[in-house]
Scaffold this motif. Sequence first.
Motif, PDB file in Angstrom:
ATOM      1  N   SER A   1     -11.935   8.863  11.347  1.00  0.00           N
ATOM      2  CA  SER A   1     -11.608   7.581  10.742  1.00  0.00           C
ATOM      3  C   SER A   1     -10.684   7.907   9.587  1.00  0.00           C
ATOM      4  CB  SER A   1     -12.864   6.888  10.223  1.00  0.00           C
ATOM      5  OG  SER A   1     -13.609   6.411  11.287  1.00  0.00           O
ATOM      6  N   ARG A   2      -9.417   8.151   9.907  1.00  0.00           N
ATOM      7  CA  ARG A   2      -8.467   8.687   8.945  1.00  0.00           C
ATOM      8  C   ARG A   2      -8.454   7.836   7.690  1.00  0.00           C
ATOM      9  NH1 ARG A   2      -4.216  11.049  11.171  1.00  0.00           N
ATOM     10  NH2 ARG A   2      -5.399  11.065  13.083  1.00  0.00           N
ATOM     11  N   GLY A   3      -8.576   8.508   6.556  1.00  0.00           N
ATOM     12  CA  GLY A   3      -8.469   7.797   5.303  1.00  0.00           C
ATOM     13  C   GLY A   3      -9.791   7.344   4.712  1.00  0.00           C
ATOM     14  N   ARG A   4     -10.889   7.412   5.471  1.00  0.00           N
ATOM     15  CA  ARG A   4     -12.177   6.997   4.892  1.00  0.00           C
ATOM     16  C   ARG A   4     -12.837   8.178   4.213  1.00  0.00           C
ATOM     17  NH1 ARG A   4     -16.664   3.824   7.844  1.00  0.00           N
ATOM     18  NH2 ARG A   4     -17.277   3.484   5.694  1.00  0.00           N
TER      19      ARG A   4
ATOM     20  N   VAL B   1       0.839  -1.197   0.000  1.00  0.00           N
ATOM     21  CA  VAL B   1       0.000   0.000   0.000  1.00  0.00           C
ATOM     22  C   VAL B   1       0.869   1.240   0.000  1.00  0.00           C
ATOM     23  CG1 VAL B   1      -1.761   1.283   1.264  1.00  0.00           C
ATOM     24  CG2 VAL B   1      -1.824  -1.215   1.246  1.00  0.00           C
ATOM     25  N   PHE B   2       1.882   1.225   0.874  1.00  0.00           N
ATOM     26  CA  PHE B   2       2.762   2.388   0.995  1.00  0.00           C
ATOM     27  C   PHE B   2       3.475   2.648  -0.336  1.00  0.00           C
ATOM     28  CE2 PHE B   2       6.810   4.397   2.261  1.00  0.00           C
ATOM     29  CZ  PHE B   2       6.293   5.534   2.848  1.00  0.00           C
ATOM     30  N   GLN B   3       3.884   1.561  -0.984  1.00  0.00           N
ATOM     31  CA  GLN B   3       4.611   1.747  -2.251  1.00  0.00           C
ATOM     32  C   GLN B   3       3.704   2.279  -3.346  1.00  0.00           C
ATOM     33  OE1 GLN B   3       6.394  -2.077  -2.551  1.00  0.00           O
ATOM     34  NE2 GLN B   3       8.282  -1.433  -1.522  1.00  0.00           N
TER      35      GLN B   3
ATOM     36  N   GLU C   1      -4.561   5.797   3.934  1.00  0.00           N
ATOM     37  CA  GLU C   1      -5.831   5.269   3.442  1.00  0.00           C
ATOM     38  C   GLU C   1      -5.808   3.759   3.282  1.00  0.00           C
ATOM     39  OE1 GLU C   1      -7.355   7.537   0.164  1.00  0.00           O
ATOM     40  OE2 GLU C   1      -6.736   9.435   1.062  1.00  0.00           O
ATOM     41  N   ALA C   2      -4.879   3.103   3.958  1.00  0.00           N
ATOM     42  CA  ALA C   2      -4.807   1.640   3.849  1.00  0.00           C
ATOM     43  C   ALA C   2      -6.064   1.012   4.446  1.00  0.00           C
ATOM     44  CB  ALA C   2      -3.572   1.131   4.583  1.00  0.00           C
ATOM     45  N   PRO C   3      -6.671   0.080   3.730  1.00  0.00           N
ATOM     46  CA  PRO C   3      -7.878  -0.584   4.272  1.00  0.00           C
ATOM     47  C   PRO C   3      -7.598  -1.261   5.612  1.00  0.00           C
ATOM     48  CG  PRO C   3      -7.554  -1.142   1.954  1.00  0.00           C
ATOM     49  CD  PRO C   3      -6.330  -0.393   2.387  1.00  0.00           C
ATOM     50  N   TRP C   4      -6.361  -1.665   5.844  1.00  0.00           N
ATOM     51  CA  TRP C   4      -5.997  -2.360   7.084  1.00  0.00           C
ATOM     52  C   TRP C   4      -6.289  -1.491   8.310  1.00  0.00           C
ATOM     53  CZ3 TRP C   4      -2.562  -1.810  11.218  1.00  0.00           C
ATOM     54  CH2 TRP C   4      -2.300  -2.969  11.961  1.00  0.00           C
ATOM     55  N   ASN C   5      -6.190  -0.161   8.172  1.00  0.00           N
ATOM     56  CA  ASN C   5      -6.408   0.730   9.312  1.00  0.00           C
ATOM     57  C   ASN C   5      -7.792   0.553   9.921  1.00  0.00           C
ATOM     58  OD1 ASN C   5      -3.966   1.768   8.632  1.00  0.00           O
ATOM     59  ND2 ASN C   5      -4.735   3.697   7.785  1.00  0.00           N
ATOM     60  N   LEU C   6      -8.766   0.249   9.067  1.00  0.00           N
ATOM     61  CA  LEU C   6     -10.141   0.116   9.544  1.00  0.00           C
ATOM     62  C   LEU C   6     -10.582  -1.335   9.588  1.00  0.00           C
ATOM     63  CD1 LEU C   6     -11.289   3.117   7.420  1.00  0.00           C
ATOM     64  CD2 LEU C   6     -11.170   3.094   9.901  1.00  0.00           C
ATOM     65  N   ALA C   7      -9.823  -2.201   8.956  1.00  0.00           N
ATOM     66  CA  ALA C   7     -10.165  -3.626   8.953  1.00  0.00           C
ATOM     67  C   ALA C   7      -8.873  -4.427   9.102  1.00  0.00           C
ATOM     68  CB  ALA C   7     -10.891  -3.998   7.665  1.00  0.00           C
TER      69      ALA C   7
END
Lengths: 314, 571, 344
Positions: C105-108, B205-207, B214-220
């Motif tokens: 919710s950072r990024g959403r 994601v970072f690359q 905005e990585a989906p991992w942050n919320l899931a």
Amino acid sequence: MGVAGPNAVVDVTGQNQYQTLSWRRIVWRRFRRHRMAMAGAILLILMILYTLGGTLFFTEADANFNDTTKMLQPPSLEHPFGTDTVGRDILARTIYGGQISLMIGLSAVIVETVVGVLVGALAGYYGGWIDSLLMRFTEAMFTVPQLFLLLVMARFFSGKVPELQLLGRTFSGSVVVIVGIIGLTSWMYLARIVRADFLSLKEREFIHAAHVIGTPNLAVIVRHILPNTMAPIIVSATLSVASAILSEAYISFLGLGVQPPTATWGNMLDRAYNYVESAPWMWVFPGSLIVLTVLGINFLGDGLRDALDPTTVD
Amino acid sequence: MKQALWLLVVLFMLGGLAACNPEPAATQPPATQPAAAEPVATQPAPAATAVPPQRKVATFAWTQEPDTLNPYYTNMWFSAILHQFYNCWAWEYDDENVTFPRLVTEIPSVDNGGVSEDGLVITMNLRDDIVWSDGTPITAADFIFTYQMVVDPANTVASVYPYDYVASVEGIGDRTVVMTFSEPFSPWESTLWHGLLPKHVLEPVFQSKGSIDEAPWNLAPTVGCGPLDFVKWESGSYVQFVRNPNYWLGASRLDEVFVQIVPDDASQTAALIAGDADLGTFPPLSDVPRLQAAGLEILTINSGYAEGWFFDYRETALPGALDLKVRQAVAMAIDREAINRDLLQGLSVPANTLWDALEGAGYVSPDIVPWTYNPEGAKQLLEEAGWTDTDGDGIREDAAGNKLVLRHGTTTREIRQDVQAVAQQMLRQVGIDLQISNYESGYFFSSYTDGSPCALGELDIMEWSDTTGSFPDPDHYYWLCSELPDEESPWGANYFGCDEVLDELFQRQIVTIDPDERAAIVREITQYIHDQVYWYGIWVDPDYWVVGKRLTGYQFSGITPFYGILEWDIQ
Amino acid sequence: MSRYIIRRLLQAIPLLIIVSVLLFALMRATGDPLATLGGRRQVRSADRERLSRLLGLDKPIGLQYLYWLVGNDWTTIDTDGDGEGDTPGQLSGVLRGDFGTSLVSRGRPAMGIILERIPNTLILMIPAEIIVIAFSLAVGVYSALRQYSLSDQVITAFSFVGYSLPIFFVALVSMTLFAVKFRQWGWPYLPTVGMFDPQVGKTTSQVLQHMVLPILSMTIITIAGYSRFVRSSMLEVIHQDYIRTARAKGLGERTVIYLHALKNASLPLVTIVGLDIPFLLGGAIVTESIFGWPGMGRLFLDHVTRADTPVVMGILMIISVAVVLSQLVTDMVYALLDPRIRYT
């Protein structure tokens, strides 16, 4: 017989002086004979007497005196209404709180009603660009959450408003700001309602007749249309008293207006949040006083409306 | 028509009630949501494959919804305490708030060679068996990646502290991580590695995006390293976790945990009493007797927090606040025992220093004599200091005729308003006029340029609940002279003043690596703040937990509350 | 009429722009998203400075608004703090349909968060509104026909008790009674909080059960106001000539009342309902909080307390558009109900 009304078409042709006098007399007589209206008036006078007369028995210091060893006591001889979370006497607090709540409730409603009727009447009567401008402004006011205005005002006014002296008590001047905020953020419903009535009424035959004989616009608005829109205005004002008393607490909680430990009916009720079940006396007394006040105003309003009703045959 | 409507309502209510009774609760497998709805394809809930006869499902009530589940993007307590479910810290804290190793074989120290003599190099040895929940081994590369992500300016992490003190993080092979500091940094143990980011998930994601914001991992965070696996987050409703079958310390006894969002504390009480929730936090104190009567247990866990009064002694303060004798008189005029006994239902005790919770670690001076309620002594002190009531209005004046006024401000929390009312009356009895005000907390803690009354010095006494800089480390930055707020640095946290003695002590302890030497400095700090009455504790402010009747095997820590979630069970 | 509608829609454009400027300014003036970041204490000053720069909160408010409106992908952000922009911006702005990403919710994407909650809120608010309207009409007409009778007085007293109580009171009492006490007494009971039991899932029967108490609470406190307006408007028209004429013509009393009187008495009610409809989207903050309903009211509260500009502005702009449209529709309904009404 009334000056303005659908079945008063024949009467609008002049004889102003005599008509107005007798109209006032008729209204007053109808009002006096209205049992519910008199009951309402008496109820309201009692409320005012309660908050003013109570000061003969309790000082403001009594209302704020706390004793944590006596907190949350149910009603007793010593504390007829019980005590609150820091052991203050609820009876004394309803008296001093009532002064503020009644003052805020009634004056906020006056502000609201004046602005609402003014905006609604002008928009509805004149239509065209005046209507567009006023109604777009109304819509804009609708979209701004009261919360935002309150937070901004709380910052703007905090500690910068001079104190005022009233009834021998010292208040933060921001009580006036609260009245302004409540009044100025709640007139939009009324404005829309009044406008709708005006849109409808101004097309009636009796208004056209008034125009034909050259009655000035202001007279048409005030003497002919407004009396026919009294019903919703009175309902709106009645309901707003309750809302204003309750929202005062919420606004003060944001740091503006009546600050603790000063009591108001609204903040006493709010403090009962976590005690609905465990200490019911915390909400029963301020709650009942608000209900009685609103009922009084309602009956008074009903009477006033009946008395003013131009369609009623006396 | 009227009757028809009444009938409708009655039917409506009965329908709702009737439908509720024969509830097939907990017998159904967890609804495995369609993967398409997830930002990241949800790995199938392992429990869904085999349904044991009795699934152990617990429901925890949270009064605030977590903001994000990336450990480095949040400051929220309700988010952070979840880390022990699905993520992992290098070392965690037990019910005594003592560290134990989680990902490392032992906690680095000077004795075991993990910390160099000069304190600049810290070496961690990782366990051999640690794996991410998808089976990928956890290696030094994950630690290095985590460090890189936190300090990368493209990532808007909540805090880069203390990684901005770290000069480099390097790996020696897969199992050894070496951290180098440019100057000694004593609070490292309580601040570093509060969570780990999976390199194999986030690096792509970072690359591609240049940031992991905005990585989906942050919320899931479906790939984790805790005893439980994240399954689903239904916005506004719940976060769902199931047992992690790959956890290296074995299988959790609970099959499934729902963290349900119950935003109102009064309804939390109702949900707990009704049995709709097994665990709750911070109940309204007025509900404690009801909860206990319903058979629930109330636990208070020391988390380092204490409610207290911060005194302002900058030039902007009123003369009373600048007078040591007045501050001491205030400390003697407040009946803290009564406040704790009555307002707090006897659930807490007065706090003496902001370091009270660390007394066991030797950080509190043994010579501190706690302030006791002594209004007569307070009056005497005020007389000595030249504050007397010359005009007979009950409020004292100094020689110049200045009234003895102190401005007390706090947030709008109700218990604080009650304390203000009580304190105002107590201080009036010794001739001090306490002027009280409340602020919405966002404004209270805003900045110098945004008009925070604290930063601007409009208050002499400020009340809130706080702890040390990074509990359980004794470091603190509030009283540093460099933290004074002004136009240039509007966000400074020092609302109190620049005391050269205190500033020097705080600066010295942070670079002192020898634990005993450092503890001596901290003891000096606690004694000094107590004697000067710069901070006056009102009550110890622990974490409150309400535990339902079904739960067993629970232990709480004040720092990583769910360190033992593996052992939690339900009857 | 169609020219009038077109004119109104054209007026809406400057109105929405002005409203958005006003709301943005108020939003940014009321809170600092970086003060505590949802934590229990202030954020360290170094982190505040860094985040302020990265999130563009250090820019003048006018520029922040511009970025919100048209995006910042034509300019650069200073990520390393050297005072020079180095990374291109990511926002494409509201005018291009991008409301930005949430600060909480950072990024959403802000709009994604909002759209997820709208159905939940409407499921709760629309039935509530319908029940309120139906009841108010019934109660209001009934009391008007029996003005000053005992039943009218009792209804009046009860509706003012309902109206004068804060909603939290009604909500907590009903929850204690129907969800806690009923359960303890072994009676059929209702669930306490949430939109559904997470262990069962979002089934129709679950949602229905969880809806009962919030709707009941909202109904109790709202009915009083509405029914008073209905009652007073009914009283206005009941005595008028054409009602008497209609009765004289021999139409059944009920038909007379419902068809003629109600139609002419409905302007105030239509006005109020018209004003309420856009706010159905906004949900009910207190009710949703107490009953743990995952609706827009709670979303608004959660994000406004964190000063999350993108999400809060998104919610408010949706409501603003709804206000503009609903007011236009209301004006059309006026003309329908009273053909004499003309717009110029």
